[in-house]
Design an enzyme around this catalytic site. Structure first.
Site, PDB file in Angstrom:
ATOM      1  N   LYS A 191       0.865  -1.192   0.000  1.00  0.00           N
ATOM      2  CA  LYS A 191       0.000   0.000   0.000  1.00  0.00           C
ATOM      3  C   LYS A 191       0.894   1.232   0.000  1.00  0.00           C
ATOM      4  O   LYS A 191       1.508   1.574   1.009  1.00  0.00           O
ATOM      5  CB  LYS A 191      -0.925   0.051   1.222  1.00  0.00           C
ATOM      6  CG  LYS A 191      -2.018   1.093   0.988  1.00  0.00           C
ATOM      7  CD  LYS A 191      -2.608   1.690   2.243  1.00  0.00           C
ATOM      8  CE  LYS A 191      -1.855   2.832   2.825  1.00  0.00           C
ATOM      9  NZ  LYS A 191      -1.762   4.053   1.982  1.00  0.00           N
ATOM     10  N   GLU A 266      10.385   1.399  10.224  1.00  0.00           N
ATOM     11  CA  GLU A 266      11.363   2.467   9.993  1.00  0.00           C
ATOM     12  C   GLU A 266      10.621   3.778  10.135  1.00  0.00           C
ATOM     13  O   GLU A 266       9.793   4.131   9.291  1.00  0.00           O
ATOM     14  CB  GLU A 266      11.996   2.322   8.622  1.00  0.00           C
ATOM     15  CG  GLU A 266      12.973   1.182   8.651  1.00  0.00           C
ATOM     16  CD  GLU A 266      13.685   0.948   7.362  1.00  0.00           C
ATOM     17  OE1 GLU A 266      13.410   1.672   6.396  1.00  0.00           O
ATOM     18  OE2 GLU A 266      14.498   0.024   7.327  1.00  0.00           O
ATOM     19  N   GLU A 398      10.098  16.233  14.883  1.00  0.00           N
ATOM     20  CA  GLU A 398      10.462  16.037  13.474  1.00  0.00           C
ATOM     21  C   GLU A 398       9.622  16.993  12.621  1.00  0.00           C
ATOM     22  O   GLU A 398       8.399  16.857  12.556  1.00  0.00           O
ATOM     23  CB  GLU A 398      10.194  14.587  13.062  1.00  0.00           C
ATOM     24  CG  GLU A 398      10.701  14.282  11.664  1.00  0.00           C
ATOM     25  CD  GLU A 398      10.345  12.882  11.177  1.00  0.00           C
ATOM     26  OE1 GLU A 398       9.196  12.444  11.395  1.00  0.00           O
ATOM     27  OE2 GLU A 398      11.213  12.237  10.572  1.00  0.00           O
TER      28      GLU A 398
END
Ligand code: NAD
Length: 504
Positions: A191, A266, A398
């Site tokens: 996906k 990840e 982030e």
């Protein structure tokens, strides 16, 4: 480079026309499968124009893709590895043959710059070659003799797996996962991210042309909360390889808990580049600028925190600021462009919000700090925050854009403490000419990867992945096969040991 934009528009147009209704559906059991689910727009980040529409997979469409992967598994996992090797090399050949088209599509729907994408497509091919060549040895194990037994281990493909990928460098990133999964003998349901779905369909076409049997590689489109969630909850999916945000990783772990999914994550990063005053400062400058402003700053391993020794902080930061002001921002298809647009208005708003956060916290905007004017695209000026402290949000969260936060440090201990003082632990970059210090600091950094006197250079046999909120597991080398395969131990008795006799 308008010919490359045309090539991308043509490729996307062809993909949109694959299904009768003009919207991108799915690729299931070797065929284009029209979608019936809700539609969402895919937008060109450089212009804001709608490139096409995509279907969010319905439950039945997702089930069909998983069923195709399940049905193909027995035969694909039993296919001689040498035959798998050949098919994967053919995929690599076809990626190389279509590298310009793949790169152009990445520039169009992800807004990535041509100067980086032209190499990224080729790296995708290299990922296929690397794991193709290791397919014949993937099942190999160890002989572990004991006094009374000989133990022999071996590995087998785990089953159909889900691969869920983000939008930043969609094609190349997906090949890190898909190539080893296929080489190991797994079948895949991929996906791609909803903001940049097109290159994934090119990979599906390439697999078909290279001779992947139907059902071995399937691609479903859709949103994370619906299609992504259902895929990670599906009982026939044995493992989930995921690249994306840390909070999504947590959600996937919850979603996969009921069916005990194996997960490989990840996730995000807030990676430090630490510059000591004894370093080669010219090279450190090149690397620090490259690692945050390339790929539009939308890079998990970006060096988004610049930690500079106080003695050289002002001069080094000023040199960075001079470079940042000169970065060429513009059309991703122009080979001279160094920074392109952000992916989506929502992401643009997130990046822009950090300008006020930074000044509110007392940092100084030393370069950039505002949207690029006169464009309908989602361009934001490359930005540098100076006089920052590690306690600030701009040093901890982030941002995932062309935004660098520069923080001073006093000595080795202070550098290590600040570098580690974030929830993430993906990568660290270290600049010093003192070998002992390089060893000490590398050892003390709580991250999965350290580059000393270097920018991020990927070598496929090495492990890639992070600690803390940056991930679980490692890609690369044999680490990838360990994830996509189950290890079995067979113990053979030598006939020398006594077995306890009960019930006599
Ligand atoms: P994201 O987590 O929002 O989305 C990633 C993928 O997950 C998309 O395909 C999305 O549709 C899907 N998804 C979202 N919610 C889901 C759910 N509940 N269940 C299943 N799937 C779901 O991430 P993004 O914004 O697309 O990508 C940016 C992030 O990716 C950044 O945090 C970046 O650091 C990270 N990233 C990490 C690496 C790495 O190697 N560590 C590499 C690239 C990007």
């Amino acid at each position: 480079m308008s010919n490359m934009r045309n090539l991308a528009l043509e490729s996307v147009g062809t993909l949109n026309a694959l299904h009768g209704d003009g919207a991108l559906g799915h690729f299931v059991a070797g065929q284009a499968a029209s979608g019936n689910g809700p539609l969402f727009d895919v937008v060109d980040p450089s212009t804001g124009a709608v490139l096409g529409q995509c279907h969010d997979a319905t439950e039945a469409e997702l089930d069909a893709a998983v069923a195709a992967a399940r049905d193909a598994f027995a035969s694909w996992s039993a296919t001689p590895p040498e035959a798998r090797r050949k098919i994967l090399h053919r995929m690599a050949d076809l990626i190389v043959a279509r590298a310009d088209e793949i790169a152009a599509v990445e520039c169009l729907d992800a807004g990535q710059c041509w100067r980086f994408m032209s190499k990224a497509a080729i790296r995708g091919a290299e990922n296929f070659r690397f794991f193709a060549d290791r397919a014949p040895g993937a099942a190999d194990g160890l002989a572990l003799p004991s006094a009374d037994h000989v133990n022999i281990t071996s590995r087998k493909a785990i089953g159909p797996v889900a691969v869920i990928t983000p939008w930043n460098t969609p094609f190349m990133l997906s090949t890190w996962k898909i190539a080893p999964a296929l080489a190991a003998g797994c079948t895949v349901v991929h996906k791609p991210a909803e903001w940049s779905p097109y290159s994934a369909r090119l990979l599906a076409e390439i697999g078909k042309e290279a001779g992947l049997p139907d059902g071995v590689f399937n691609s479903v489109n859709g949103l994370g909360e619906s299609t992504g969630r259902r895929l990670t909850e599906h009982p026939d999916i044995k493992a989930v390889a995921f690249v994306g945000e840390s909070s999504t990783g947590s959600a996937i772990m919850r979603q996969g808990a009921a069916t005990l999914k194996r997960v490989h994550f990840e996730l995000g990063g807030k990676n430090p580049v630490i510059v000591f005053d004894d370093a080669d400062l010219d090279l450190a400058l090149d690397a620090a600028v490259f690692m945050i402003y390339s790929l539009n700053g939308q890079r998990c391993t970006s060096s988004s925190r610049l930690l500079v020794q106080r003695s050289i902080y002002d001069s080094f930061v000023e040199k960075v600021a001079e470079r940042v002001r000169k970065l060429k921002v513009g059309d991703p298809f122009d080979p001279a462009t160094e920074v392109g647009p952000l992916i989506h208005p929502r992401h643009f708003a997130k990046v822009a919000s950090y300008m006020e956060i930074a000044t509110g916290e007392g940092a100084r905007i030393a370069a950039g700090g505002a949207p690029v004017q006169g464009t309908e695209g989602f361009f934001f000026q490359p930005t540098l925050f100076a006089n920052a402290e590690q306690s600030m949000r701009i040093a901890r969260e982030e941002i995932f854009g062309p935004v660098l936060t520069a923080i001073p440090f006093d000595d080795e201990a202070d550098a290590i403490a600040k570098a580690n003082d974030v929830e993430y632990g993906l990568a660290g970059y270290l600049w010093t000419n003192d070998v002992g210090r390089a060893l000490r600091v590398s050892d003390a950094l709580d991250v999965g990867m350290v580059w000393v006197n270097s920018e991020n250079v990927r070598h496929l046999p090495t492990p890639f992945g992070g600690t803390k909120a940056s991930g679980i597991g490692r890609d690369g080398g044999d680490w990838s096969f360990d994830f996509y395969m189950e290890t079995k131990n067979v113990a053979l008795a030598r006939g020398t040991h006594k077995i306890q006799q009960l019930g006599i």
